[in-house]
Enzyme design. Structure first.
Site, PDB file in Angstrom:
ATOM      1  N   THR A 200      -5.331   2.578   1.299  1.00 65.08           N
ATOM      2  CA  THR A 200      -5.398   2.001   0.212  1.00 65.08           C
ATOM      3  C   THR A 200      -6.661   1.179  -0.181  1.00 65.08           C
ATOM      4  OG1 THR A 200      -2.932   1.590   0.308  1.00 65.08           O
ATOM      5  CG2 THR A 200      -4.512  -0.054  -1.284  1.00 65.08           C
ATOM      6  N   ASP A 231       3.957  -0.322  -3.055  1.00 65.40           N
ATOM      7  CA  ASP A 231       3.646  -1.550  -3.999  1.00 65.40           C
ATOM      8  C   ASP A 231       2.657  -1.079  -4.755  1.00 65.40           C
ATOM      9  OD1 ASP A 231       2.288  -1.174  -1.653  1.00 65.40           O
ATOM     10  OD2 ASP A 231       1.659  -3.319  -1.768  1.00 65.40           O
TER      11      ASP A 231
HETATM   12  C1  SD4 Z   1       1.888   1.338   0.480  1.00 71.78           C
HETATM   13  N1  SD4 Z   1       0.490  -0.745   0.330  1.00 71.78           N
HETATM   14  O1  SD4 Z   1       2.179   2.446  -0.305  1.00 71.78           O
HETATM   15  C2  SD4 Z   1       0.440   0.818   0.665  1.00 71.78           C
HETATM   16  C3  SD4 Z   1      -0.061   1.291   1.795  1.00 71.78           C
HETATM   17  C4  SD4 Z   1      -1.247   0.632   2.158  1.00 71.78           C
HETATM   18  O2  SD4 Z   1      -3.272   0.684   3.638  1.00 71.78           O
HETATM   19  O3  SD4 Z   1      -1.883  -0.544   1.710  1.00 71.78           O
HETATM   20  N2  SD4 Z   1      -2.020   1.207   3.018  1.00 71.78           N
HETATM   21  O4  SD4 Z   1       2.899   0.995   0.870  1.00 71.78           O
END
Ligand code: SD4
Length: 343
Positions: A200, A231
């Site tokens: 992300t 999220d």
């Molecule tokens: C998720 N928050 O899809 C994201 C994953 C994430 O670095 O932050 N990865 O849950």
């Protein structure tokens, strides 16, 4: 400006590699700064550079946060965008959201074969009466808007990690739990470029006119169930921006951020008068409280970064290992090790 430990100052002049490796720890900015841009993880250094080009020319925060994370989406060496790890059935599915300080926002989820989900999210915001499009509908809208449909092939890094994962195909939804080398504690440690080892990027910015903006784009979680959405594309969970109170973006285990409406919580804490750092810390504590007296928290990482309408910034996470990049001058683009609750 309060600095616990400042090792070195990054600079555009010294180039990407130099800035990439420099860290300050437990640092949060109490000074009022405008313009300024912050983004999650080490890929944020490169993304900030693109955002800063817009901010320094007096551009709008919304353009900065879109252009900034597009750099990460374009990188084949990154777990964001089409070069990212696939779901457990072998397909890359992407989620993204964008929000303006006036409350306008757009998002896409479960989007396949589109290189820049963040720009599709912006089109949803600007060209439809809606906020959120998903799956084949989001893809159809993107194609109608002129986004090319890319081939459905994994990057060589993603193919390697997926082949490795398939050997045992143990399903353990976990993100951003790092080993001592700063690598995630599962298959992506096989990646050739370990520095770009997160799924992300979230970015928040304040422009010279006083507008806040934020963006978040992700491949979610490596080898997730098909259809799983975290999220990042959910306004109020992965991203929330309000010119009156502040901006926040999250990374980590999305399910926990959704359960607590994480970034909305951070922004509401700022509205009540907390600093960005303390607002992030309180939101992290809210997540931890759910797991009091259990050892489940050892598998849960969440990090928040936040920016006030005056340009003060801060971040906090559950476990050590999270970092974020802060840029507010041609000569200042630096990676900060976030403060944390557990070492
Ligand atoms: C998720 N928050 O899809 C994201 C994953 C994430 O670095 O932050 N990865 O849950």
């Amino acid at each position: 400006m309060h600095r616990r430990k400042l090792l070195k100052l990054g600079s555009f002049g010294l180039g990407a590699l130099a800035t990439h490796k420099l860290f300050a720890t437990g640092f949060s900015g109490h000074a009022e700064r405008k313009p300024i841009v912050l983004s999650t993880w080490d890929a944020g250094i490169e993304a900030n550079k693109a955002a800063w080009k817009i901010l320094r020319e007096n551009g709008h925060a919304l353009d900065a946060v879109e252009q900034g994370v597009m750099v990460t989406e374009s990188s084949q060496n990154c777990c964001v965008g089409l070069g990212a790890n696939p779901d457990r059935d072998g397909y890359v599915t992407l989620d993204a959201s964008i929000m303006n300080g006036n409350g306008d926002c757009g998002a896409v989820a479960f989007l396949e074969r589109i290189k820049h989900p963040i720009s599709v999210a912006r089109r949803v915001m600007e060209k439809t009466p809606h906020v959120f499009l998903v799956g084949s509908g989001a893809q159809q809208f993107a194609v109608e808007e002129g986004f090319p449909l890319e081939k459905q092939v994994l990057s060589s890094d993603a193919q390697k990690t997926y082949d490795e994962w398939l050997k045992e195909h143990h399903y353990k939804p976990q993100v951003n739990i790092e080993n001592s080398k700063g690598q995630q504690a599962f298959a992506p440690s096989k990646l050739s470029n370990n520095q770009w080892n997160h799924d992300t990027i979230g970015m928040i910015a304040l422009d010279g006119h006083g507008n806040l903006g934020g963006s978040c784009t992700t491949s979610g979680m490596a080898f997730k169930m098909r259809g799983r959405v975290g999220d990042s594309p959910i306004i109020g969970a992965g991203l929330f921006v309000d010119n009156e109170a502040g901006a926040a973006v999250s990374t980590g285990l999305g399910e926990e951020v959704i359960r607590t409406c994480g970034t909305h919580l951070v922004v509401e804490f700022m509205r009540q008068g907390l600093s960005p750092r303390d607002a992030c810390k309180n939101a992290v504590s809210r997540i931890i409280d759910r797991y009091k007296n259990t050892d489940k928290i050892k598998d849960i990482q969440v990090g928040f970064i936040a920016l006030s309408p005056k340009g003060e910034y801060g971040g906090f996470c559950i476990h050590s290992g999270f970092n974020y990049a802060v840029c507010y001058a041609d000569t200042y683009n630096q990676l900060i090790n976030s403060e944390f609750i557990y070492k």
